[in-house]
Design a protein around this motif. Sequence first.
Motif, PDB file in Angstrom:
ATOM      1  N   VAL A   1      41.719  36.271  31.814  1.00  0.00           N
ATOM      2  CA  VAL A   1      42.538  37.324  31.182  1.00  0.00           C
ATOM      3  C   VAL A   1      42.504  38.588  32.035  1.00  0.00           C
ATOM      4  O   VAL A   1      43.552  39.198  32.291  1.00  0.00           O
ATOM      5  CB  VAL A   1      42.048  37.602  29.745  1.00  0.00           C
ATOM      6  CG1 VAL A   1      42.687  38.864  29.187  1.00  0.00           C
ATOM      7  CG2 VAL A   1      42.343  36.408  28.849  1.00  0.00           C
ATOM      8  N   VAL A   2      41.335  38.977  32.496  1.00  0.00           N
ATOM      9  CA  VAL A   2      41.220  40.164  33.359  1.00  0.00           C
ATOM     10  C   VAL A   2      42.029  39.943  34.635  1.00  0.00           C
ATOM     11  O   VAL A   2      42.786  40.827  35.061  1.00  0.00           O
ATOM     12  CB  VAL A   2      39.742  40.476  33.685  1.00  0.00           C
ATOM     13  CG1 VAL A   2      39.627  41.563  34.734  1.00  0.00           C
ATOM     14  CG2 VAL A   2      38.994  40.874  32.417  1.00  0.00           C
ATOM     15  N   ASP A   3      41.879  38.773  35.243  1.00  0.00           N
ATOM     16  CA  ASP A   3      42.609  38.465  36.472  1.00  0.00           C
ATOM     17  C   ASP A   3      44.117  38.526  36.246  1.00  0.00           C
ATOM     18  O   ASP A   3      44.855  39.054  37.072  1.00  0.00           O
ATOM     19  CB  ASP A   3      42.208  37.077  36.973  1.00  0.00           C
ATOM     20  CG  ASP A   3      42.736  36.775  38.358  1.00  0.00           C
ATOM     21  OD1 ASP A   3      42.748  37.685  39.208  1.00  0.00           O
ATOM     22  OD2 ASP A   3      43.135  35.625  38.599  1.00  0.00           O
ATOM     23  N   ALA A   4      44.584  38.008  35.117  1.00  0.00           N
ATOM     24  CA  ALA A   4      46.016  38.011  34.817  1.00  0.00           C
ATOM     25  C   ALA A   4      46.558  39.421  34.649  1.00  0.00           C
ATOM     26  O   ALA A   4      47.693  39.708  35.042  1.00  0.00           O
ATOM     27  CB  ALA A   4      46.287  37.199  33.552  1.00  0.00           C
ATOM     28  N   VAL A   5      45.755  40.317  34.089  1.00  0.00           N
ATOM     29  CA  VAL A   5      46.187  41.699  33.892  1.00  0.00           C
ATOM     30  C   VAL A   5      46.154  42.474  35.211  1.00  0.00           C
ATOM     31  O   VAL A   5      47.095  43.194  35.551  1.00  0.00           O
ATOM     32  CB  VAL A   5      45.308  42.398  32.829  1.00  0.00           C
ATOM     33  CG1 VAL A   5      45.584  43.892  32.783  1.00  0.00           C
ATOM     34  CG2 VAL A   5      45.522  41.752  31.466  1.00  0.00           C
ATOM     35  N   VAL A   6      45.087  42.295  35.981  1.00  0.00           N
ATOM     36  CA  VAL A   6      44.920  43.060  37.218  1.00  0.00           C
ATOM     37  C   VAL A   6      45.811  42.524  38.337  1.00  0.00           C
ATOM     38  O   VAL A   6      46.428  43.293  39.068  1.00  0.00           O
ATOM     39  CB  VAL A   6      43.431  43.049  37.656  1.00  0.00           C
ATOM     40  CG1 VAL A   6      43.249  43.717  39.005  1.00  0.00           C
ATOM     41  CG2 VAL A   6      42.574  43.749  36.601  1.00  0.00           C
ATOM     42  N   LEU A   7      45.861  41.198  38.476  1.00  0.00           N
ATOM     43  CA  LEU A   7      46.644  40.562  39.540  1.00  0.00           C
ATOM     44  C   LEU A   7      47.550  39.484  38.940  1.00  0.00           C
ATOM     45  O   LEU A   7      47.210  38.299  38.951  1.00  0.00           O
ATOM     46  CB  LEU A   7      45.708  39.931  40.582  1.00  0.00           C
ATOM     47  CG  LEU A   7      44.808  40.892  41.347  1.00  0.00           C
ATOM     48  CD1 LEU A   7      43.760  40.123  42.130  1.00  0.00           C
ATOM     49  CD2 LEU A   7      45.636  41.765  42.271  1.00  0.00           C
TER      50      LEU A   7
END
Length: 145
Positions: free
Chosen positions: A94-100
């Motif tokens: 989820v963090v990866d999808a938001v950031v990148l």
Amino acid sequence: MIKWAGWIITLCGTGHIIGALTVQKAARHVGTWFSGGLWNEDLADMSPAGAAYWLSLASFGIPLILIGLTVLWLDRRGIIPPAFIGWTLASWTVVDAVVLPFTPWPLFVLACALLLIGTHRAHRNHRDNRSHRDNPAPTTGLPRA
């Protein structure tokens, strides 16, 4: 499901490292890495060799390979992987999808879903089998001779 999740996680980690070393050309800095060229590297002001190192060998690729292979190892032995692996990877995804947003995070969503559903089903089947073994249903009919 668990086996597929393990393979997807392993392949994504491997793909990240190989892609960084080849497509992103990080491998051209190997000489600098192993000659001490990064020993005084400032992380706030990275050199191209330092950035290439963190993108490839020091990236999340190797831990993902280890996680994927561990999931496969557990599955081959009939051991249900702990759910925290799936939940931790899902949170990270989820963090990866938001950031990148232009990374292969949808593939990780698939791996996490397969892992979480697979572990849930395996626990349920294990619980059902144990319950059946502890309280067998009465048999009907005549005993066989």
